[in-house]
Write a protein that holds these residues in place. Structure first.
Motif, PDB file in Angstrom:
ATOM      1  N   ALA A 246      46.606 -10.270  15.850  1.00  0.00           N
ATOM      2  CA  ALA A 246      47.176  -9.459  14.763  1.00  0.00           C
ATOM      3  C   ALA A 246      48.643  -9.812  14.535  1.00  0.00           C
ATOM      4  O   ALA A 246      49.096  -9.936  13.395  1.00  0.00           O
ATOM      5  CB  ALA A 246      47.024  -7.975  15.078  1.00  0.00           C
ATOM      6  N   LYS A 247      49.395  -9.997  15.610  1.00  0.00           N
ATOM      7  CA  LYS A 247      50.817 -10.337  15.485  1.00  0.00           C
ATOM      8  C   LYS A 247      50.988 -11.691  14.804  1.00  0.00           C
ATOM      9  O   LYS A 247      51.935 -11.893  14.043  1.00  0.00           O
ATOM     10  CB  LYS A 247      51.480 -10.353  16.867  1.00  0.00           C
ATOM     11  CG  LYS A 247      52.962 -10.593  16.822  1.00  0.00           C
ATOM     12  CD  LYS A 247      53.712  -9.432  16.182  1.00  0.00           C
ATOM     13  CE  LYS A 247      55.209  -9.527  16.374  1.00  0.00           C
ATOM     14  NZ  LYS A 247      55.907 -10.229  15.322  1.00  0.00           N
ATOM     15  N   ALA A 248      50.043 -12.594  15.049  1.00  0.00           N
ATOM     16  CA  ALA A 248      50.096 -13.927  14.435  1.00  0.00           C
ATOM     17  C   ALA A 248      49.538 -13.935  13.014  1.00  0.00           C
ATOM     18  O   ALA A 248      49.542 -14.970  12.360  1.00  0.00           O
ATOM     19  CB  ALA A 248      49.332 -14.925  15.303  1.00  0.00           C
TER      20      ALA A 248
ATOM     21  N   GLU B 171      51.759  -3.005  11.327  1.00  0.00           N
ATOM     22  CA  GLU B 171      52.482  -4.176  11.826  1.00  0.00           C
ATOM     23  C   GLU B 171      53.574  -3.765  12.812  1.00  0.00           C
ATOM     24  O   GLU B 171      53.799  -4.460  13.808  1.00  0.00           O
ATOM     25  CB  GLU B 171      53.069  -4.970  10.661  1.00  0.00           C
ATOM     26  CG  GLU B 171      52.005  -5.722   9.886  1.00  0.00           C
ATOM     27  CD  GLU B 171      52.578  -6.570   8.765  1.00  0.00           C
ATOM     28  OE1 GLU B 171      53.779  -6.927   8.812  1.00  0.00           O
ATOM     29  OE2 GLU B 171      51.817  -6.896   7.848  1.00  0.00           O
ATOM     30  N   SER B 172      54.232  -2.643  12.563  1.00  0.00           N
ATOM     31  CA  SER B 172      55.288  -2.212  13.483  1.00  0.00           C
ATOM     32  C   SER B 172      54.700  -1.783  14.827  1.00  0.00           C
ATOM     33  O   SER B 172      55.277  -2.075  15.880  1.00  0.00           O
ATOM     34  CB  SER B 172      56.131  -1.095  12.874  1.00  0.00           C
ATOM     35  OG  SER B 172      55.335   0.027  12.586  1.00  0.00           O
ATOM     36  N   PHE B 173      53.547  -1.129  14.803  1.00  0.00           N
ATOM     37  CA  PHE B 173      52.882  -0.754  16.060  1.00  0.00           C
ATOM     38  C   PHE B 173      52.483  -2.010  16.830  1.00  0.00           C
ATOM     39  O   PHE B 173      52.665  -2.093  18.049  1.00  0.00           O
ATOM     40  CB  PHE B 173      51.652   0.114  15.780  1.00  0.00           C
ATOM     41  CG  PHE B 173      50.906   0.515  17.018  1.00  0.00           C
ATOM     42  CD1 PHE B 173      51.342   1.572  17.798  1.00  0.00           C
ATOM     43  CD2 PHE B 173      49.764  -0.175  17.419  1.00  0.00           C
ATOM     44  CE1 PHE B 173      50.668   1.948  18.948  1.00  0.00           C
ATOM     45  CE2 PHE B 173      49.084   0.185  18.563  1.00  0.00           C
ATOM     46  CZ  PHE B 173      49.534   1.252  19.331  1.00  0.00           C
ATOM     47  N   THR B 174      51.957  -3.005  16.120  1.00  0.00           N
ATOM     48  CA  THR B 174      51.573  -4.267  16.746  1.00  0.00           C
ATOM     49  C   THR B 174      52.792  -4.951  17.357  1.00  0.00           C
ATOM     50  O   THR B 174      52.726  -5.474  18.477  1.00  0.00           O
ATOM     51  CB  THR B 174      50.880  -5.189  15.731  1.00  0.00           C
ATOM     52  OG1 THR B 174      49.709  -4.534  15.241  1.00  0.00           O
ATOM     53  CG2 THR B 174      50.487  -6.514  16.354  1.00  0.00           C
ATOM     54  N   ALA B 175      53.907  -4.926  16.655  1.00  0.00           N
ATOM     55  CA  ALA B 175      55.126  -5.560  17.164  1.00  0.00           C
ATOM     56  C   ALA B 175      55.573  -4.904  18.471  1.00  0.00           C
ATOM     57  O   ALA B 175      55.890  -5.605  19.447  1.00  0.00           O
ATOM     58  CB  ALA B 175      56.236  -5.483  16.117  1.00  0.00           C
ATOM     59  N   VAL B 176      55.565  -3.583  18.511  1.00  0.00           N
ATOM     60  CA  VAL B 176      55.958  -2.874  19.735  1.00  0.00           C
ATOM     61  C   VAL B 176      54.951  -3.162  20.848  1.00  0.00           C
ATOM     62  O   VAL B 176      55.323  -3.406  22.004  1.00  0.00           O
ATOM     63  CB  VAL B 176      56.074  -1.355  19.471  1.00  0.00           C
ATOM     64  CG1 VAL B 176      56.228  -0.576  20.765  1.00  0.00           C
ATOM     65  CG2 VAL B 176      57.233  -1.076  18.529  1.00  0.00           C
TER      66      VAL B 176
ATOM     67  N   LEU C 236      55.368 -14.624  20.588  1.00  0.00           N
ATOM     68  CA  LEU C 236      54.822 -13.729  19.559  1.00  0.00           C
ATOM     69  C   LEU C 236      55.767 -12.580  19.248  1.00  0.00           C
ATOM     70  O   LEU C 236      55.964 -12.224  18.086  1.00  0.00           O
ATOM     71  CB  LEU C 236      53.467 -13.186  19.995  1.00  0.00           C
ATOM     72  CG  LEU C 236      52.311 -14.173  19.978  1.00  0.00           C
ATOM     73  CD1 LEU C 236      51.118 -13.616  20.749  1.00  0.00           C
ATOM     74  CD2 LEU C 236      51.921 -14.496  18.549  1.00  0.00           C
ATOM     75  N   ALA C 237      56.335 -11.991  20.288  1.00  0.00           N
ATOM     76  CA  ALA C 237      57.225 -10.844  20.084  1.00  0.00           C
ATOM     77  C   ALA C 237      58.471 -11.223  19.279  1.00  0.00           C
ATOM     78  O   ALA C 237      58.973 -10.415  18.499  1.00  0.00           O
ATOM     79  CB  ALA C 237      57.623 -10.265  21.437  1.00  0.00           C
TER      80      ALA C 237
END
Length: 128
Positions: free
Chosen positions: A67-69, A78-83, A125-126
């Motif tokens: 998902a992050k990629a 997207e913000s939840f995925t980033a965290v 990724l982060a």
């Protein structure tokens, strides 16, 4: 291929390998010296349950990487995925430390570099 996609695919490949490894531990393979602190050649029932739970966690980790990629839609946002990816990066850094101090030499030799590779891939990724 963009670096975040390559990182996600490589992370998923490593997680798939760990999934197979946990599966053979669940099946009773005598590889317990490489997992869960290396105390048991064949895992007892409680650690086999832990291995089964690990497989479910690996699936979530893999999905978050994809998902992050941008290879799959995020489950929440997207913000939840980033965290989440930052949390996973920290988790794998902790894994490097924990595997590195394991009393089991096979676990130190195999799982420490695996956790290090995953920590590096999730860091890439982060940072994207």
């Amino acid at each position: 291929m963009p670096i975040e996609q390559l990182s996600a695919i490589l992370a998923c490949a490593l997680l798939a390998g760990l999934t197979v490894f946990q599966g053979v531990l669940i099946a009773g393979a005598p590889l317990g010296s490489m997992a869960w602190g290396g105390q048991h050649r064949v895992l007892p029932a409680r650690l086999r349950i832990g291995s089964a739970l690990s497989i479910a966690v690996y699936a979530l980790f893999a999905y978050a990487a994809l998902a992050k990629a941008g290879l799959v839609p995020p489950l929440v946002s997207e913000s939840f995925t980033a965290v989440t990816v930052w949390v996973m990066t920290a988790y794998f850094v902790l894994g490097v430390l924990m595997n590195g101090i394991s009393r089991s030499k096979p676990e130190r030799l195999v799982m420490t570099p695996t956790a290090l590779a995953l920590a590096a891939l999730y860091l890439v990724l982060a940072l994207q």
